[in-house]
Design an enzyme around this catalytic site. Sequence first.
Site, mmCIF file in Angstrom:
data_model
loop_
_atom_site.group_PDB
_atom_site.id
_atom_site.type_symbol
_atom_site.label_atom_id
_atom_site.label_comp_id
_atom_site.label_asym_id
_atom_site.label_seq_id
_atom_site.Cartn_x
_atom_site.Cartn_y
_atom_site.Cartn_z
ATOM 1 N N ASP A 198 0.840 -1.196 0.000
ATOM 2 C CA ASP A 198 0.000 0.000 0.000
ATOM 3 C C ASP A 198 0.877 1.248 0.000
ATOM 4 O O ASP A 198 1.617 1.475 0.955
ATOM 5 C CB ASP A 198 -0.876 -0.032 1.262
ATOM 6 C CG ASP A 198 -1.854 1.127 1.318
ATOM 7 O OD1 ASP A 198 -1.851 1.971 0.417
ATOM 8 O OD2 ASP A 198 -2.632 1.168 2.302
ATOM 9 N N GLU A 224 -1.827 -1.230 -3.720
ATOM 10 C CA GLU A 224 -2.944 -0.384 -3.256
ATOM 11 C C GLU A 224 -2.608 1.105 -3.351
ATOM 12 O O GLU A 224 -1.516 1.514 -2.970
ATOM 13 C CB GLU A 224 -3.254 -0.771 -1.808
ATOM 14 C CG GLU A 224 -4.371 0.009 -1.152
ATOM 15 C CD GLU A 224 -4.753 -0.612 0.196
ATOM 16 O OE1 GLU A 224 -4.695 -1.855 0.341
ATOM 17 O OE2 GLU A 224 -5.094 0.153 1.113
ATOM 18 N N GLU A 251 -10.337 3.696 -0.868
ATOM 19 C CA GLU A 251 -10.558 4.162 0.506
ATOM 20 C C GLU A 251 -10.652 5.683 0.571
ATOM 21 O O GLU A 251 -11.240 6.217 1.514
ATOM 22 C CB GLU A 251 -9.435 3.674 1.423
ATOM 23 C CG GLU A 251 -8.096 4.308 1.150
ATOM 24 C CD GLU A 251 -6.998 3.760 2.066
ATOM 25 O OE1 GLU A 251 -6.781 4.360 3.115
ATOM 26 O OE2 GLU A 251 -6.383 2.744 1.730
ATOM 27 N N HIS A 301 -12.065 -1.637 2.660
ATOM 28 C CA HIS A 301 -10.978 -1.088 3.479
ATOM 29 C C HIS A 301 -11.505 -0.923 4.895
ATOM 30 O O HIS A 301 -12.677 -0.601 5.086
ATOM 31 C CB HIS A 301 -10.583 0.273 2.905
ATOM 32 C CG HIS A 301 -9.651 1.063 3.787
ATOM 33 N ND1 HIS A 301 -10.095 1.930 4.766
ATOM 34 C CD2 HIS A 301 -8.304 1.113 3.827
ATOM 35 C CE1 HIS A 301 -9.054 2.474 5.364
ATOM 36 N NE2 HIS A 301 -7.953 2.004 4.828
HETATM 37 MG MG LIG Z 1 -4.695 1.777 2.205
#
Ligand SMILES: [Mg+2]
Length: 387
Positions: A198, A224, A251, A301
């Site tokens: 991420d 991500e 998210e 998320h």
């Molecule tokens: Mg994230």
Amino acid sequence: MRITNVETLILQHDMDVELGFAQGYYNKRTAHIIKVHTDAGITGIGEIFGAGNFAFANQAIVNHVIAPMLIGRNPLDINVIWHEVYNAMRDHGQKGMPISCLSGVDIALWDIMGKATDMPLHQLLGGKAREDFVVYGYGMMLQKRDDLASAFEQEVKSIVEMGYTASKMKLGLGVDGDRELAAAVRRGAGDGFKLMADSNHAYTVGEAIQLGQTLRDLAFYWFEEPVMPEDYNGYKAVRQALPGINIAGGEAEWTRFGHRELISRGCVDILQPEVATTGGISEVMKITAMAHAFGTPVIPHVWGSDILIAVDMHLVSVLPDIPGGLHQFQPMLEYDTTPNLFHEDLLTTPLSIPQQVRDNHGRAKPPEGPGIGIELNDAFVEKYRVG
Ligand SMILES: [Mg+2]
């Protein structure tokens, strides 16, 4: 039944070790709880995304903008209330903090619905598509230390030993630094272990493609938030340049209207709506329906206390199979393994996720009580309340 009062409680605790992500470091944990009280003696519990000072600003939005619209209303009119509040706030913020606040309200109203009907949230949402689900153990947050790569290698080893079958790491040191971190995490996890990474929208398209090639070579499952959430074309360019690794994001996107762009423009392989920002449980279900219509799977998320973890346990349980078949794409539950007092101690009956993971081959089941199926430990709440 009528809503009599809306209150929000901000909890905070200091962290022993400062942790970070691609946008900064933090040394406090925050949980922003919302309670919606009714004249039937039922109280709905929710949580609003937003740490630190954002929680105090969100509290003002709830108190001054949303709460006056709720008092006296039937809390079971969830859909009507959602659209009235959204429309009232539309000219002041179709994304961001107003919608995060509405999300918390929506979650609390669903909790009331469950308590009023004596049904768990997963039943209200149409039933469990699966009895249990994989929990991915999130760890490997950034720290200001020179030996971060070897620390990450050790940390992922411990996550594997805890019984998790999938894990996620942070990126954010720049392309070269991240390549070193990702290689260390793959070494620690071993071949075949499911890994995600991420970067919290830290990179340009070019950088993201360079880094994504390395992640793909290391057999990471998803990359991500490679680029900034406003750059739909950039997302699509990264995705098209990186066949063989899933591009995930969502998210930092709000409501069906925002997610419509991510989905319809082909930005992501896996959509990650956040229930406590994107509009609540109601909106996540609508977004999921839209995503599935485009053939895009959803893995929510989650970043918050065990209130949100519990909500997401229900969501992960009810997401329909896509497209349908014997061996399905499986949604997973995100679970932060770093020290967090708002996990396990906040509720009178803990979710016991680490224990479920250990005893059930990396999998967990949702709570079965009415609504979200949780009760707050009031003494704990008072101890850590700061607002
Ligand atoms: Mg994230």
